[in-house]
Design a protein around this motif. Structure first.
Motif, PDB file in Angstrom:
ATOM      1  N   TYR A  42      47.134  37.351  45.124  1.00 14.40           N
ATOM      2  CA  TYR A  42      46.511  37.564  43.808  1.00 14.40           C
ATOM      3  C   TYR A  42      45.166  38.253  43.990  1.00 14.40           C
ATOM      4  O   TYR A  42      44.391  37.910  44.905  1.00 14.40           O
ATOM      5  CB  TYR A  42      46.317  36.231  43.094  1.00 14.40           C
ATOM      6  N   ALA A  43      44.883  39.185  43.107  1.00 13.07           N
ATOM      7  CA  ALA A  43      43.618  39.910  43.143  1.00 13.07           C
ATOM      8  C   ALA A  43      42.504  39.084  42.514  1.00 13.07           C
ATOM      9  O   ALA A  43      42.720  38.377  41.530  1.00 13.07           O
ATOM     10  CB  ALA A  43      43.753  41.237  42.407  1.00 13.07           C
ATOM     11  N   CYS A  44      41.314  39.200  43.096  1.00 10.24           N
ATOM     12  CA  CYS A  44      40.137  38.486  42.584  1.00 10.24           C
ATOM     13  C   CYS A  44      39.216  39.469  41.862  1.00 10.24           C
ATOM     14  O   CYS A  44      39.432  40.685  41.880  1.00 10.24           O
ATOM     15  CB  CYS A  44      39.397  37.807  43.731  1.00 10.24           C
ATOM     16  N   SER A  45      38.178  38.943  41.247  1.00 15.18           N
ATOM     17  CA  SER A  45      37.299  39.777  40.423  1.00 15.18           C
ATOM     18  C   SER A  45      36.545  40.823  41.230  1.00 15.18           C
ATOM     19  O   SER A  45      36.134  41.856  40.693  1.00 15.18           O
ATOM     20  CB  SER A  45      36.302  38.891  39.670  1.00 15.18           C
ATOM     21  N   ASP A  46      36.357  40.568  42.540  1.00 14.34           N
ATOM     22  CA  ASP A  46      35.597  41.495  43.379  1.00 14.34           C
ATOM     23  C   ASP A  46      36.482  42.468  44.138  1.00 14.34           C
ATOM     24  O   ASP A  46      36.011  43.200  45.009  1.00 14.34           O
ATOM     25  CB  ASP A  46      34.725  40.708  44.359  1.00 14.34           C
ATOM     26  N   GLY A  47      37.775  42.474  43.853  1.00 10.20           N
ATOM     27  CA  GLY A  47      38.688  43.375  44.551  1.00 10.20           C
ATOM     28  C   GLY A  47      39.335  42.760  45.773  1.00 10.20           C
ATOM     29  O   GLY A  47      40.229  43.376  46.363  1.00 10.20           O
ATOM     30  N   GLY A  48      38.901  41.567  46.157  1.00  9.97           N
ATOM     31  CA  GLY A  48      39.530  40.869  47.266  1.00  9.97           C
ATOM     32  C   GLY A  48      40.830  40.210  46.823  1.00  9.97           C
ATOM     33  O   GLY A  48      41.164  40.205  45.630  1.00  9.97           O
ATOM     34  N   PHE A  49      41.532  39.628  47.762  1.00 11.30           N
ATOM     35  CA  PHE A  49      42.803  38.983  47.458  1.00 11.30           C
ATOM     36  C   PHE A  49      42.872  37.599  48.084  1.00 11.30           C
ATOM     37  O   PHE A  49      42.229  37.317  49.104  1.00 11.30           O
ATOM     38  CB  PHE A  49      43.972  39.826  47.987  1.00 11.30           C
ATOM     39  N   MET A  50      43.655  36.728  47.440  1.00  9.99           N
ATOM     40  CA  MET A  50      43.953  35.413  47.983  1.00  9.99           C
ATOM     41  C   MET A  50      45.450  35.330  48.259  1.00  9.99           C
ATOM     42  O   MET A  50      46.271  35.840  47.488  1.00  9.99           O
ATOM     43  CB  MET A  50      43.546  34.309  47.014  1.00  9.99           C
ATOM     44  N   ALA A  51      45.805  34.688  49.365  1.00  9.63           N
ATOM     45  CA  ALA A  51      47.198  34.482  49.731  1.00  9.63           C
ATOM     46  C   ALA A  51      47.606  33.073  49.337  1.00  9.63           C
ATOM     47  O   ALA A  51      46.940  32.099  49.717  1.00  9.63           O
ATOM     48  CB  ALA A  51      47.388  34.686  51.230  1.00  9.63           C
TER      49      ALA A  51
END
Length: 361
Positions: A227-236
């Motif tokens: 899933y994409a986060c608000s800062d452009g990073g992702f969580m698995a």
């Protein structure tokens, strides 16, 4: 601590990809590996490349009668020969299994190819993407619209080098009982197929379909995707089990009893959109802190540069900083004994072929 393959001598006929990777692992386990390179091989393929660590290298032209004789003399004293030529090439040079068996019946001839030694494609060219495309692996990976190559991890390394290492270790073990070596035919098309066995079983149980992005492990399930986060990073997210899924929902600030049944595939799209909206509200750092130390099976998706600095990776020294600025290097795996190696073995060294043959004699 003595490494398990100490005393094992391996001749590696230089190639690229899975062959050198397998030789690296065997060297990490203690084998004395000598890499035979062609004249004019670029320096980064002879001395300092990461996967060439822990072994010596010599230069030999297998088309030169004198050089070929020296290589044959090394093979006579070796325990294992690792090569990745197309079928028939070494036979024409007098280094095929039938030739080497006459002078060294204990030799294990480890052959790394994409298609294997037999079959209608055995003599044709290919790369990782081609080998896995014919096994079903590539079809199963990617978006609903397109298959996406999983780097070259499935064919070259998972189905290739790791299977070659497994074969060599098994052959060494058998030789202790029989005194006779054998040929290890490691074809990536075979190895990649073996890696699929668990998924093929799910398919036979009607728990996996041939439709991409429609299954529990291919990104379709809301509890097993990124899933994409608000800062452009992702969580698995890997919250497969119900108890882990409950912790995921809790961390997202949602009420489990208010959500649709996750075991009903028709709800997956709406649940994925709901979770995506939540993750998009905060940064990757925020969600990392929320789920850190929990059993929700939620972790940040890190780049190579970030991974080397992650606390767990750093403590394990799974990845370490290399000698060059920004370089990242993988250390030894698997680990044997109570104390793991502090760092990977150093770069290879080059020496004269004749001197090395004399040393082995």
């Amino acid at each position: 601590m003595t490494k398990p393959l100490n005393g094992v001598r391996i001749v590696e006929l230089a190639g690229i990809g899975p062959g050198p990777h397998a030789a690296m692992i065997l060297a990490d386990l203690g084998a004395e590996v000598v890499r035979v390179t062609r004249p004019g091989t670029p320096s980064h393929l002879t001395a300092t490349a990461h996967t060439l660590r822990g072994r010596r290298s010599v230069v030999a032209d297998l088309k030169d009668v004198d050089d070929l004789a020296l290589v044959k003399a090394m093979v006579e004293k070796a325990d294992v020969l690792v090569e990745g030529f197309r079928p028939g090439v070494l036979e024409r040079l007098g280094l095929g299994p039938e030739d080497t068996r006459e002078v060294n019946p204990r030799l294990i001839h480890a052959r790394m190819t994409g298609w294997g030694q037999t079959g209608p494609l055995a003599h044709t060219a290919g790369h990782d993407i081609n080998y896995i495309s014919l096994t079903g692996a590539l079809h199963a990976i990617g978006t609903a619209e397109h298959p996406v190559p999983p780097l070259n991890l499935v064919g070259d390394y998972g189905g290739g080098s790791m299977m070659l290492v497994t074969g060599v270790l098994a052959a060494l073990f058998e030789r202790e009982r029989t005194g006779v070596g054998q040929v290890v035919d490691a074809g990536m098309v075979d190895g990649a197929s073996v890696l699929l066995q668990g998924l093929l079983e799910l398919r036979d149980l009607d728990q996996w379909t041939d439709t991409r992005h429609d299954n529990i492990l291919d990104g379709a399930a809301p509890f097993y995707r990124t899933y994409a986060c608000s800062d452009g990073g992702f969580m698995a997210v890997g919250a497969i089990e119900p108890q882990f899924y409950a912790l995921l929902v809790e961390g997202l600030g949602l009420e489990l009893e208010e959500l649709a049944d996750r075991d009903d595939k028709t709800t997956w799209q709406s649940l994925s959109e709901l979770f995506a909206g939540r993750f998009a509200e905060q940064s990757r750092e925020h969600w990392t802190k929320v789920f850190d130390g929990t059993d929700a099976c939620v972790t940040p998706v890190l780049s190579f540069a970030e991974a080397v600095e992650h606390p767990h990776v750093a403590v394990r020294r799974s990845l370490v900083a290399g000698e060059m600025a920004g370089s990242v290097v993988a250390t030894v795996a698997p680990r044997l004994g109570a104390t793991p190696d502090a760092a990977p073995a150093g770069p290879t060294t080059e020496e004269a072929l004749a001197d090395l043959v004399a040393d082995w004699s």
